[in-house]
Design a protein around this motif. Structure first.
Motif, PDB file in Angstrom:
ATOM      1  N   ARG B  55       0.934  -0.679   0.004  1.00 15.82           N
ATOM      2  CA  ARG B  55       0.298  -0.152   0.355  1.00 15.82           C
ATOM      3  C   ARG B  55       0.716   1.314  -0.121  1.00 15.82           C
ATOM      4  NH1 ARG B  55      -4.816   2.004  -1.354  1.00 15.82           N
ATOM      5  NH2 ARG B  55      -6.167   3.820   0.396  1.00 15.82           N
ATOM      6  N   GLN B  58       2.103   2.032  -4.067  1.00 11.98           N
ATOM      7  CA  GLN B  58       1.308   2.250  -3.857  1.00 11.98           C
ATOM      8  C   GLN B  58       0.775   3.793  -3.813  1.00 11.98           C
ATOM      9  OE1 GLN B  58      -2.751   0.250  -3.314  1.00 11.98           O
ATOM     10  NE2 GLN B  58      -3.324   0.363  -5.613  1.00 11.98           N
ATOM     11  N   LEU B  60       3.084   6.079  -3.381  1.00 13.56           N
ATOM     12  CA  LEU B  60       4.048   6.288  -3.341  1.00 13.56           C
ATOM     13  C   LEU B  60       3.342   6.714  -5.229  1.00 13.56           C
ATOM     14  CD1 LEU B  60       6.918   5.289  -1.926  1.00 13.56           C
ATOM     15  CD2 LEU B  60       6.480   7.480  -1.441  1.00 13.56           C
ATOM     16  N   ALA B  61       2.660   5.847  -5.426  1.00 16.85           N
ATOM     17  CA  ALA B  61       3.096   5.688  -7.350  1.00 16.85           C
ATOM     18  C   ALA B  61       1.644   7.264  -7.492  1.00 16.85           C
ATOM     19  CB  ALA B  61       2.134   4.488  -7.656  1.00 16.85           C
ATOM     20  N   HIS B  62       0.972   7.519  -6.389  1.00 18.23           N
ATOM     21  CA  HIS B  62       0.005   7.886  -6.774  1.00 18.23           C
ATOM     22  C   HIS B  62      -0.127   9.664  -5.676  1.00 18.23           C
ATOM     23  CE1 HIS B  62      -2.140   4.873  -7.068  1.00 18.23           C
ATOM     24  NE2 HIS B  62      -3.043   5.291  -8.472  1.00 18.23           N
ATOM     25  N   LEU B  63       1.496   9.789  -5.511  1.00 20.55           N
ATOM     26  CA  LEU B  63       2.014  11.273  -4.455  1.00 20.55           C
ATOM     27  C   LEU B  63       0.936  11.867  -5.388  1.00 20.55           C
ATOM     28  CD1 LEU B  63       3.090  10.970  -1.607  1.00 20.55           C
ATOM     29  CD2 LEU B  63       5.697  11.083  -3.170  1.00 20.55           C
ATOM     30  N   LEU B  66      -2.414  12.541  -4.263  1.00 14.82           N
ATOM     31  CA  LEU B  66      -2.864  12.758  -2.829  1.00 14.82           C
ATOM     32  C   LEU B  66      -1.944  13.343  -1.700  1.00 14.82           C
ATOM     33  CD1 LEU B  66      -1.736   8.847  -2.174  1.00 14.82           C
ATOM     34  CD2 LEU B  66      -4.044   9.738  -1.940  1.00 14.82           C
ATOM     35  N   ALA B 243      -3.089   6.915   2.462  1.00 20.55           N
ATOM     36  CA  ALA B 243      -4.475   7.731   1.616  1.00 20.55           C
ATOM     37  C   ALA B 243      -5.842   7.648   2.630  1.00 20.55           C
ATOM     38  CB  ALA B 243      -4.182   6.722   0.216  1.00 20.55           C
ATOM     39  N   THR B 244      -5.835   7.216   3.395  1.00 18.84           N
ATOM     40  CA  THR B 244      -6.504   7.169   4.353  1.00 18.84           C
ATOM     41  C   THR B 244      -6.453   6.963   5.134  1.00 18.84           C
ATOM     42  OG1 THR B 244      -6.983   4.428   4.096  1.00 18.84           O
ATOM     43  CG2 THR B 244      -8.363   5.465   2.172  1.00 18.84           C
ATOM     44  N   LEU B 245      -7.959   7.099   6.134  1.00 14.60           N
ATOM     45  CA  LEU B 245      -7.236   6.910   7.474  1.00 14.60           C
ATOM     46  C   LEU B 245      -7.073   5.469   8.427  1.00 14.60           C
ATOM     47  CD1 LEU B 245      -7.864   9.385  10.084  1.00 14.60           C
ATOM     48  CD2 LEU B 245     -10.094   7.936  10.442  1.00 14.60           C
ATOM     49  N   ASP B 246      -7.754   4.666   7.394  1.00 14.26           N
ATOM     50  CA  ASP B 246      -7.281   3.557   7.983  1.00 14.26           C
ATOM     51  C   ASP B 246      -5.912   2.758   7.097  1.00 14.26           C
ATOM     52  OD1 ASP B 246      -9.314   1.788   9.262  1.00 14.26           O
ATOM     53  OD2 ASP B 246     -10.157   0.648   6.983  1.00 14.26           O
ATOM     54  N   ARG B 249      -3.851   5.071  10.510  1.00 18.56           N
ATOM     55  CA  ARG B 249      -3.860   3.775  11.415  1.00 18.56           C
ATOM     56  C   ARG B 249      -3.687   2.523  11.734  1.00 18.56           C
ATOM     57  NH1 ARG B 249      -6.358  -0.853  11.986  1.00 18.56           N
ATOM     58  NH2 ARG B 249      -7.758  -0.749  10.471  1.00 18.56           N
ATOM     59  N   ARG B 305      13.065   3.656  -5.153  1.00 25.35           N
ATOM     60  CA  ARG B 305      11.720   4.175  -4.592  1.00 25.35           C
ATOM     61  C   ARG B 305      11.549   3.132  -3.406  1.00 25.35           C
ATOM     62  NH1 ARG B 305       7.977   3.341  -9.420  1.00 25.35           N
ATOM     63  NH2 ARG B 305       9.491   5.457 -10.040  1.00 25.35           N
TER      64      ARG B 305
END
Lengths: 255, 492
Positions: B55, B58, B60-63, B66, B243-246, B249, B305
């Protein structure tokens, strides 16, 4: 977007150009984990299951020097607060003083009516910033209500809300937090499922015990910059809830 | 081979001779290194670390997307975001903010990025008082030293040294009792934190979904620095985002376990803007400075990376046999240990920090303990490869052309059996004066001294195995079928 922001993000885009084929639409990337089962479990949890969680909380609190007491009624909780207050030594200012979050549960404690606390100032965290700040600095004990408690890590979750500032649980030497048993959850995932349902983001803090440091030769010392003691009063709601075997706390830090 | 007078080997030698450091390192590694490994081995969900790593990659690929979303989220909460391409850029922004708000005193929460960009000196040059508030960082700051561990900054100092330092600098009677010393710092720093105009912190992990950053601490200093001053500025390395709160966490739970075996640190703060309507406290302004400073170049290289997946828990320091002997100062960087040996050269120059990757053993424990399964040994080897052969893309020049030539010649000679056996005969003749009565070589002169001074190097045998095979051992035995004598020699 400013030119430097565009340039910054473009540089990143170029750096990960090789991953273009794997890129997802943002909605797919951000799709939250399904909270449904967690929320169903929370809604269906019985009082007995919550008492099980309370035992876990108490077990995990001990090594963190977090003092947990169960209080069957608000009167018991008020008495416990009075006992902690009377046994405490003021640290920064010369006198004992309480500052309380503006919360209906704390108002219902009716600390003003307790003869033991008659001469001890009690202030609420409502009103203008300078007044609250001055009274928080002068207080020796801050009293709050936790939004949720987490059994797995002996943690309390506190969201900043109007009349419930962050400094109450931070600046005074002793922090007392109340937690209704119905607000005790199993783990951080459950707590975050509830946080995510909040209407808008507020600042939040997770607190697991009093402030501490081990920076000098690895020797653990409580009270680095935050409170040197944290008392958690779990409100079990009914008079019979404080079953035998539950600890009746005595605090080695401040009593 | 490490040049004997390099800053690395000098600081390493100092570290090895610092008895206090040695004792602390032994305790640290025995407790936290082993403890973190035990936690990973007993995780109820053994696939967690690998999933989290996937994750991270992933993410980093959308950095770019985000970070843009994070910035929107912070701005929606009334905060301000600045994207700084370089250290100078970030420093200029923070300095201008301080000027605009008339800041006289800054309290810092522990931030390695602040050391990486050198913000303290920039603010101090403006006459601003800059105070570290993490107890360990405060101690090394007033001692004029630097942090030697990511989460235990003053591990190289003992209680007596700290006691003398406090007597001298805080004007308290000498004591070497940690609670007494901590109370003295608590009192002195409380005064600073309540009167500072700016709190300056790092960012452990931001979250694109919520538009908030998170900060962990045990002492409460970071809560103070983000609550009491009028202005809060957070410095964030651009890769420190979930990316997300999950995701946030899971990463926070790996971070606090890896760092100090805690399920959660004492305080985990989530913030994304200034105080809201009706809040009696919190800063009036919040600025998030997202910093590149060489990270996009690392991101662009698929070999390196994954180092950006690091969440800076410091667990690799707690298990590394090299860090465990030499301590953190030899790394000459805010980032020490195995992670420092990879990230420091990539951020500040591979030739300039050539000793770091060559000083590590590639033993592999840093990979076993890494909460995000970063293959640091692979990256250390990749750095060594660049040093050996040069790499124009990273502006690396071959570290030692003579060494490269030597190995090229060696390759030629061992792939030709005639040359190889000639060489054996020559060396046998040359070594004769150095073979001592114990049958090992005396320390050799010149460069080879480093190899033979402290070791018993046996001389070349009078008759090599190959020669014995040809003359006696192999006689009468079946040759390996379908292979000529000549080919066997080439394989040997």
């Amino acid at each position: 977007m400013t030119p430097e922001r565009i340039a910054f993000l473009y540089r990143i885009r170029a750096a990960v150009a090789d991953t273009t084929a794997e890129r997802l639409p943002l909605e797919a990337l951000l799709a939250p984990a399904d909270d449904g089962p967690l929320l169903t479990a929370l809604a269906g949890r019985t009082r007995n299951q919550r008492m099980e969680l309370l035992l876990q909380l108490i077990a995990h609190a001990a090594p963190l020097n977090l003092q947990v007491t169960t209080c069957a009624t608000l009167t018991v909780a008020a008495g416990r607060i009075a006992a902690i207050t009377l046994a405490s030594e003021p640290e920064f200012s010369g006198q004992k003083a309480l500052i309380l979050h503006e919360h209906p549960l704390l108002q219902a404690l009716a600390l003003d009516t307790l003869a033991e606390l008659e001469n001890i100032p009690k202030q609420w965290t409502s009103g203008a910033t300078p007044r609250v700040r001055a009274q928080t600095l002068a207080a020796s004990i801050g009293i709050t209500v936790a939004d949720w408690g987490i059994a797995e890590s002996a943690t309390i979750v506190q969201l900043t809300r109007p009349g419930r500032p962050r400094s109450t649980s931070l600046v005074p030497s002793i922090h007392i937090a109340l937690l209704p048993l119905s607000h005790l959850v199993a783990d951080l995932a459950e707590a975050f499922a509830l946080v995510r349902r909040e209407p808008e983001p507020a600042s939040m803090v997770l607190i697991s015990g009093p402030s501490k440091t081990a920076d000098i030769e690895g020797c653990m010392v409580l009270g680095a910059h935050g409170p040197r003691a944290l008392h958690l009063l779990v409100l079990t709601g009914a008079a019979d809830a404080a079953a035998p075997g539950f600890p009746v706390a005595s605090c080695s830090q401040c009593c | 081979m490490i040049h004997r007078s390099s800053p690395y080997s000098e600081a390493a030698r100092d570290g090895m001779h610092n008895a206090c450091l040695q004792k602390s390192l032994r305790n640290l590694q025995a407790r936290y290194g082993k403890g973190a490994l035990d936690i990973w081995q007993s995780l109820p969900d053994p696939g967690l670390r690998h999933r989290v790593k996937a994750r991270r990659m992933q993410t980093l690929a959308h950095l770019d997307q985000l970070l843009a979303l994070l910035a929107e989220g912070v701005e929606a909460q009334g905060g301000q975001v600045y994207f700084a391409a370089t250290a100078e850029d970030a420093n200029r922004y923070v300095r201008d903010l301080a000027r605009k708000h008339g800041v006289r005193r800054v309290v810092k929460g522990k931030s390695m990025l602040s050391a990486e960009i050198g913000i303290d000196a920039v603010l101090a040059a403006d006459g601003i008082e800059v105070i570290e508030t993490d107890l360990g960082e405060f101690i090394v700051q007033i001692a004029g030293s630097s942090a030697s561990h990511i989460i235990a900054p003053c591990i190289h100092m003992d209680r007596q040294q700290i006691g003398r330092l406090f007597a001298d600098r805080l004007g308290i009677p000498y004591s070497d009792d940690p609670p007494t010393l901590t109370r003295a710092a608590r009192k002195a720093l409380r005064e600073k934190m309540l009167t500072a105009d700016m709190g300056l912190t790092g960012c452990n992990l931001a979250c694109a979904e919520t538009g908030q950053i998170s900060l962990v601490s045990n002492e409460g200093n970071i809560r103070m620095a983000t609550t009491m001053p009028k202005l809060h500025v957070a410095l964030m390395g651009m890769e420190r985002i979930a990316a997300t709160l999950d995701d946030q966490r899971q990463l926070l739970q790996l971070l606090t376990r890896g760092a100090a075996l805690q399920k959660l640190s004492t305080y985990v703060s989530f913030l994304g803007g200034p105080r809201r309507e009706g809040d009696p406290d919190g800063p009036e302004a919040f600025h998030l400075v997202i910093i590149d400073n060489g990270r996009s170049r690392i991101l662009a290289d698929p070999d390196f990376r994954e180092v950006l997946a690091c969440i800076r828990c410091g667990a690799c320091l707690n298990i590394c046999p090299v860090y465990g002997r030499i301590g953190g100062h030899a790394y000459h960087s805010p980032y020490s240990g195995p992670i420092g040996a990879v990230i420091t050269p990539l951020l500040q120059g591979i030739n300039r920090h050539a000793d770091l990757c060559r000083g590590e053993t590639l033993y592999g424990a840093c990979r076993d303990i890494c909460p995000v399964d970063n293959d640091l040994p692979r990256m250390l080897a990749a750095l060594r490869h660049k040093l050996a052969y040069g790499d124009p893309a990273w502006q690396v020049r071959p570290h030692n052309r003579l060494e490269a030539l030597g190995f090229a010649l060696w390759q030629r000679s061992i792939s030709n059996s005639w040359i190889y056996e000639m060489l054996l005969r020559v060396v046998r003749a040359l070594q004769r004066p150095f073979v001592n009565p114990q049958g090992v070589l005396d320390p050799l002169p010149g460069l080879k001294g480093g190899w033979t001074e402290g070791r018993d190097l046996p001389p070349l045998a009078a008759v090599s195995f190959r020669e014995r095979w040809r003359t006696t051992l192999g006689r009468g035995r079946a040759q390996v079928p379908a292979r000529s004598h000549k080919e066997q020699h080439h394989d040997a």
